[in-house]
Design an enzyme around this catalytic site. Structure first.
Site, PDB file in Angstrom:
ATOM      1  N   GLU A 163      15.994   6.067  -3.533  1.00 23.18           N
ATOM      2  CA  GLU A 163      15.848   7.212  -4.422  1.00 23.18           C
ATOM      3  C   GLU A 163      16.757   8.305  -3.877  1.00 23.18           C
ATOM      4  O   GLU A 163      16.429   8.990  -2.917  1.00 23.18           O
ATOM      5  CB  GLU A 163      14.391   7.695  -4.440  1.00 23.18           C
ATOM      6  CG  GLU A 163      14.190   8.905  -5.349  1.00 23.18           C
ATOM      7  CD  GLU A 163      12.887   9.640  -5.092  1.00 23.18           C
ATOM      8  OE1 GLU A 163      12.414  10.323  -6.021  1.00 23.18           O
ATOM      9  OE2 GLU A 163      12.347   9.544  -3.966  1.00 23.18           O
TER      10      GLU A 163
ATOM     11  N   ASP B  92      11.640   5.701  -0.822  1.00 20.81           N
ATOM     12  CA  ASP B  92      11.300   7.024  -1.347  1.00 20.81           C
ATOM     13  C   ASP B  92      12.069   8.106  -0.592  1.00 20.81           C
ATOM     14  O   ASP B  92      12.248   8.023   0.621  1.00 20.81           O
ATOM     15  CB  ASP B  92       9.794   7.240  -1.192  1.00 20.81           C
ATOM     16  CG  ASP B  92       9.315   8.541  -1.791  1.00 20.81           C
ATOM     17  OD1 ASP B  92       9.471   8.725  -3.007  1.00 20.81           O
ATOM     18  OD2 ASP B  92       8.788   9.381  -1.031  1.00 20.81           O
TER      19      ASP B  92
END
Length: 514
Positions: free
Chosen positions: A258, A200
């Site tokens: 990401e 993330d």
């Protein structure tokens, strides 16, 4: 063993996939109960959003303990059972990691609040004195991605940094304890059999020395640019080298980042041979339904990884962005375009990520104010509705309110008219979006065996594109114009919608030919 080279991953937003205990929230046992469906769909691997212990301010992305399961989702035994059974179904399991920040309920942050300024406990985060005569102004002008300032003040007068919600304090990646803890987490889950990780905010973590002011006009909610000092700082690559070094001790494991970085050269740095295996390139998510723009996005995405030998990674949706059906116009038009773009993506070389419900043609849902739970809603002063509209649970069968997702009340309300979109309603209908995706995944698997990593473009009418993956006999044609166009030569294998009576490709439609 690069099993992910041509894999189709399926993102499971755990809260919204399948609820086994009737509390209205999806869980690990619910996922395990649907593995037969996922095998039938034809996906190769899962990406599970965070299921760790959390107060759920940001629905699991505020992690209080990265090495345990929150009771709302199950427990470690349930996770182990899910991994074991998924592997029996031939499906690999990857999980989310959140290294940029922790929850404010993490034991480290609680200790930091109980400790004095300058203490080792505070050094794990970014605590700073304020500006101004009495320190009443934040240390810099950074804003939170979720709205409002990126700083909150504690009773002793210091401020701490949070690029997201105030309950998500940013970790200090100059602190060796932070590095050691992530390595411990990586090894913990690898030892339990996971096949990989989604990182993330992979362009976060590292912060520029001195935390200088943002010289730009200020960031938009849920967005930033490549010159934003909050992200894409050079030191982040050392973090990814550490992640890669750990995973290299576990053969067959992978990591995807990401990476919201648009510049091709800077994006490529994240997927160099000693860093992440894959990086999400979001150009297609940000591209309109226009053949010229789609081609440009594909070319940039291929070029950005070609020089470093990485595989491209494609996606049209996830839990943070509007669903394709809605993004491309909504209703029948949006669905037609979403199906067409799915054929484009699935024909490309590399890795594809689908988001749960994408295979059902789910749209965004207009939710009432009382139902909104995304922290963006409150932090924006209730001016931005946030991301809940694309997170409504998956409908499995029957009628509302739970549609087979839960025997109770779903955590977000599900529309009354979703009965026709359920898995049960679509699975035997050969014209359904679900059947369309199943056939597309089957054909993709057949044609990807000997295919290469490049794309050969063909001439196409204005508003159209046509290409073939190098080494493959499969040709993809897309019509984004207002008029029907002739198909390229070849036998039609699959179309995203009906062809014209004369065999031409209608507007808002794609086709695969051999």
């Amino acid at each position: 063993m690069r099993w992910w080279r041509d894999a189709v991953f399926y993102q499971v937003y755990v809260r919204s996939f399948s609820d086994s205990d009737g509390d209205g929230v999806g869980d690990l046992d619910g996922i395990r109960s649907r593995l037969g469906y996922l095998e039938l769909l034809g996906v190769d691997a899962l990406w599970l959003t965070p299921f760790y212990r959390s107060p759920m301010t940001d629905h699991g992305y505020d992690v209080a303990d990265p090495r345990d399961v929150d009771p709302v989702f199950g427990n470690l035994a349930a996770f182990d059972a899910l991994v074991e059974e998924a592997h029996r179904h031939g499906i690999r399991v990857t999980i989310d990691l959140v290294p940029n920040h922790s929850s404010s309920e993490h034991e480290w942050f609680r200790a930091a609040l109980e400790s004095a300024p300058g203490s080792p406990e505070r050094a794990r985060y970014h605590f700073k004195p304020g500006r101004g005569p009495d320190g009443a102004e934040p240390p810099n002008n950074w804003h939170s991605v979720f709205g409002g300032p990126a700083w909150s003040r504690v009773p002793d007068g210091e401020w701490y940094l949070h690029l997201f919600a105030a309950e998500q304090p940013d970790l200090n990646w100059t602190n060796p304890e932070v590095w050691a803890d992530l390595e411990k987490t990586l090894r913990f889950w690898c030892d339990r059999g996971v096949d990989g990780f989604r990182i993330d905010v992979a362009h976060g973590m590292s912060k520029p020395e001195g935390l200088p002011d943002h010289a730009g006009p200020g960031a938009a909610l849920l967005a930033h640019t490549d010159d934003d000092p909050r992200f894409d700082h050079e030191g982040v690559h050392d973090v990814h080298r550490m992640i890669r070094a750990v995973l290299d001790h576990y053969p067959g494991r992978m990591a995807v980042g990401e990476v919201w970085v648009r510049d091709d050269d800077r994006f490529a740095r994240y997927v160099r041979p000693d860093e992440l295996h894959l990086g999400f390139n979001f150009r297609l998510v940000q591209t309109a339904f226009d053949a010229a723009e789609v081609r440009e996005a594909i070319e940039h995405s291929l070029e950005s990884v070609a020089g470093v030998g990485a595989h491209p990674t494609w996606t049209l949706s996830n839990h943070d962005v509007s669903r394709p059906v809605t993004r491309y116009g909504g209703g029948a038009l949006g669905l037609a375009r979403a199906r067409a773009m799915a054929l484009v993506v699935l024909a490309l070389p590399g890795v594809v990520y689908l988001y749960n419900g994408e295979e059902l043609g789910l749209p965004d849902v207009e939710l009432p104010d009382w139902a909104l739970q995304d922290p963006v809603w409150e932090r924006s002063g209730r001016t931005e509705r946030g991301r809940d509209s694309c997170r409504v649970p998956v409908p499995w069968e029957g009628d509302g309110p739970g549609f087979g997702f839960t025997s109770g009340e779903p955590w977000l309300p599900m529309p009354d008219d979703w009965a026709a979109l359920t898995v049960a309603a679509q699975i035997e209908d050969t014209d359904s979006t679900l059947s369309f995706f199943r056939r597309a995944l089957e054909l993709r698997d057949e044609h990807a065996v000997s295919a290469g990593s490049g794309v050969e473009w063909f001439g196409a009418p204005p508003g159209c594109l046509a290409f073939r993956r190098s080494g493959s006999t499969l040709v993809c044609a897309l019509n984004t114009s207002d008029e029907p166009v002739p198909l390229p030569p070849g036998d039609v294998l699959l179309t995203s919608g009906p062809l014209c009576d004369d065999g031409r490709l209608p507007p808002d439609t794609a086709a695969w030919l051999a």
